[in-house]
Design an enzyme around this catalytic site. Structure first.
Site, PDB file in Angstrom:
ATOM      1  N   CYS A 260      -1.362  -6.639   0.145  1.00 58.99           N
ATOM      2  CA  CYS A 260      -1.421  -5.863   1.405  1.00 58.99           C
ATOM      3  C   CYS A 260      -0.200  -6.282   2.224  1.00 58.99           C
ATOM      4  O   CYS A 260      -0.317  -7.061   3.172  1.00 58.99           O
ATOM      5  CB  CYS A 260      -2.707  -6.141   2.155  1.00 58.99           C
ATOM      6  SG  CYS A 260      -4.215  -6.037   1.154  1.00 58.99           S
ATOM      7  N   ALA A 261       0.964  -5.774   1.877  1.00 55.37           N
ATOM      8  CA  ALA A 261       2.212  -6.447   2.231  1.00 55.37           C
ATOM      9  C   ALA A 261       2.843  -6.081   3.573  1.00 55.37           C
ATOM     10  O   ALA A 261       3.457  -6.928   4.211  1.00 55.37           O
ATOM     11  CB  ALA A 261       3.249  -6.210   1.132  1.00 55.37           C
ATOM     12  N   PRO A 263       4.194  -5.417   7.250  1.00 58.72           N
ATOM     13  CA  PRO A 263       5.599  -4.994   7.174  1.00 58.72           C
ATOM     14  C   PRO A 263       6.503  -5.878   6.323  1.00 58.72           C
ATOM     15  O   PRO A 263       7.708  -5.679   6.279  1.00 58.72           O
ATOM     16  CB  PRO A 263       6.051  -5.041   8.637  1.00 58.72           C
ATOM     17  CG  PRO A 263       5.240  -6.154   9.217  1.00 58.72           C
ATOM     18  CD  PRO A 263       3.895  -6.081   8.550  1.00 58.72           C
ATOM     19  N   GLY A 264       5.943  -6.872   5.665  1.00 56.38           N
ATOM     20  CA  GLY A 264       6.725  -7.631   4.691  1.00 56.38           C
ATOM     21  C   GLY A 264       7.106  -9.036   5.093  1.00 56.38           C
ATOM     22  O   GLY A 264       7.882  -9.684   4.388  1.00 56.38           O
ATOM     23  N   ASP A 283       1.564  -1.581  -0.496  1.00 62.06           N
ATOM     24  CA  ASP A 283       0.975  -1.093   0.742  1.00 62.06           C
ATOM     25  C   ASP A 283       0.513   0.337   0.533  1.00 62.06           C
ATOM     26  O   ASP A 283       1.085   1.073  -0.279  1.00 62.06           O
ATOM     27  CB  ASP A 283       1.937  -1.164   1.927  1.00 62.06           C
ATOM     28  CG  ASP A 283       1.174  -1.069   3.250  1.00 62.06           C
ATOM     29  OD1 ASP A 283       0.702  -2.119   3.734  1.00 62.06           O
ATOM     30  OD2 ASP A 283       1.016   0.048   3.775  1.00 62.06           O
ATOM     31  N   ASP A 311      -2.699   1.649  -3.056  1.00 64.92           N
ATOM     32  CA  ASP A 311      -3.902   1.051  -2.495  1.00 64.92           C
ATOM     33  C   ASP A 311      -4.271  -0.146  -3.368  1.00 64.92           C
ATOM     34  O   ASP A 311      -4.439  -0.004  -4.587  1.00 64.92           O
ATOM     35  CB  ASP A 311      -5.025   2.094  -2.502  1.00 64.92           C
ATOM     36  CG  ASP A 311      -6.289   1.622  -1.807  1.00 64.92           C
ATOM     37  OD1 ASP A 311      -6.537   0.402  -1.764  1.00 64.92           O
ATOM     38  OD2 ASP A 311      -7.045   2.482  -1.319  1.00 64.92           O
ATOM     39  N   CYS A 383      -5.848 -12.279  10.153  1.00 63.84           N
ATOM     40  CA  CYS A 383      -5.488 -12.688  11.517  1.00 63.84           C
ATOM     41  C   CYS A 383      -6.647 -12.392  12.477  1.00 63.84           C
ATOM     42  O   CYS A 383      -6.437 -12.003  13.621  1.00 63.84           O
ATOM     43  CB  CYS A 383      -4.203 -12.017  11.980  1.00 63.84           C
ATOM     44  SG  CYS A 383      -4.222 -10.209  11.888  1.00 63.84           S
TER      45      CYS A 383
END
Length: 445
Positions: A260-261, A263-264, A283, A311, A383
């Site tokens: 689930c990368a 914005p990197g 992503d 996905d 998070c």
């Protein structure tokens, strides 16, 4: 005469109207507002303070305003205008009351009509004539804390259930403190000492992070305009977020999946450690995949990153089993750990959202489980602070996947090494960072 439509108070009203009324992101909307208006540094600071302060204290402000509105149905922009005025009156000691009232009334006149101007004038004059409404009127202790710290009651209740009331009060006390900006040094382009020196030459003062080995905390200066940032020597990343990859114990030749990368930020952090390896970054959205690619290019690790629009729940479509030495699942979550930087999150989320995300997280973990090699590690991170999306997700995954076991999450700087739990939870009140959760799950067979 100053153009009222170019003042910080007017721009704050426009910005807040979009955040509160149209669910815009506060940081993006504020940055966009600043980028499109020529403001002095003083006006930028006032605009930023009003926007974030109003969002951080919205429930408190609504509670105090309510007796003066008599249940009137207001247009969203009028409501926002009154909220930001009351925020200034109650929280900005150096701003004279008359300046707040006069400019707020002028905004109401220009943006609205004589009736709105009269209403705003009456409400603010009455507000100043009366003492602030006491929280003692609220008998429910959780609701009282909700209004006091401007956090929805469901969330106060959930945090109290997860951490106890005393710890919850400490967490909520911390989330309205100013957020500091932190950086990560790009190990491909230099080391921390070089970054500190180059930033100093660019007028940016920093100190070393006590949490993250490659982390720097900004004391002053404009990072975005620095050569260190533009050359890719440093990138913006919260200290606690850096710990997910720090805990992975990667080898240079690993093949890693970042499920689930976007914005990197963590993708490029992984790539920096893969001298001979590769990271596959996924992503769901093609436009976000481009952000990963742009991040990799700026930091000089494009040759180590392959970014795909996919996905993570459908990894079987592209990858055979046991392809990866390590997998990072930085899962979609409610973001409750980010309240200091994105205060509007608290008003947008519900308990049902958290339960729905819990199911998505389990589906992603289930999908990637067979893709890690035997003996390999899945690092699960979020998070958020909510145990439904953290410990409970890990526990449910393990209960249905007996070939996996949770290990104790360890970091380079031994953060919270004396804790009882195997997982690592960083609360906003612990170190003044974002809230973050990391679990380390090993495939045994």
């Amino acid at each position: 005469m100053r153009n009222i439509k170019k003042t910080p108070r007017w721009l704050a009203m426009i910005t807040l109207d979009r955040v509160i009324g149209q669910a815009a992101y506060s940081n993006l909307q504020l940055n966009n507002t600043i980028a499109h208006h020529q403001l002095s540094e003083v006006d930028k600071r006032l605009l930023t303070k009003i926007v974030y302060g109003t969002l951080q204290h919205k429930l408190t402000l609504d509670y105090r305003l309510a007796p003066f509105l008599n249940n009137k149905q207001l247009a969203n922009w009028v409501h926002v205008l009154l909220l930001e005025a009351v925020y200034q009156l109650d929280y900005l000691e150096r701003v004279p009351d008359f300046a707040v009232v006069n400019e707020t009334v002028e905004i109401a006149k220009v943006h609205g009509n004589p009736g709105i101007r009269k209403l705003v004038t009456a409400v603010l004059h009455n507000y100043l004539r009366h003492p602030r409404r006491s929280l003692d009127e609220i008998k429910d202790p959780l609701l009282r804390l909700s209004v006091k710290r401007s956090v929805p009651r469901w969330l106060v209740g959930q945090l109290a259930s997860d951490y106890g009331l005393a710890k919850t009060e400490t967490i909520l006390d911390s989330i309205n403190e100013p957020a500091h900006l932190s950086l990560r040094v790009n190990q491909v382009k230099g080391n921390a000492a070089q970054a500190v020196d180059q930033l100093a030459n660019d007028g940016v003062k920093v100190h070393r992070s006590p949490l993250a080995p490659a982390g720097l905390v900004v004391d002053s200066g404009n990072v975005i305009k620095s050569s260190a940032f533009n050359d890719g020597l440093v990138t913006i990343q919260d200290e606690s977020a850096q710990l997910a990859v720090d805990s992975m114990n990667l080898s240079a030749d690993f093949k890693v999946l970042d499920a689930c990368a976007a914005p990197g930020g963590k993708t490029v952090q992984i790539a920096e450690q893969l001298d001979r390896g590769k990271v596959i970054a996924l992503d769901l959205h093609a436009n976000k995949v481009r952000l990963v690619q742009q991040n990799a290019a700026r930091l000089g690790v494009s040759d180590r990153v392959t970014a795909l629009a996919l996905d993570a729940r459908k990894v079987d479509e592209c990858f055979a089993d046991e392809q990866f030495d390590a997998i990072l699942v930085d899962a979609p979550c409610s973001g409750i750990g980010l309240l200091r930087k994105k205060p509007e999150i608290r008003y947008d989320k519900t308990a049902d959202d958290s339960q729905h995300l819990h199911q998505i997280q389990l589906a992603i973990l289930d999908a990637v489980a067979t893709k890690v090699k035997k003996g390999g590690i899945i690092t699960y991170s979020t998070c958020t602070l909510l145990k439904t999306e953290n410990e409970l997700t890990v526990r449910e995954f393990l209960s249905s996947h007996p070939q996996f076991a949770e290990l104790t999450t360890q970091t380079t700087k031994c953060i919270k090494d004396g804790r009882d739990a195997r997982s690592l939870t960083i609360l906003p009140s612990d170190y003044g960072t974002d809230g973050f959760f990391i679990a380390t799950i090993k495939r045994l067979s």
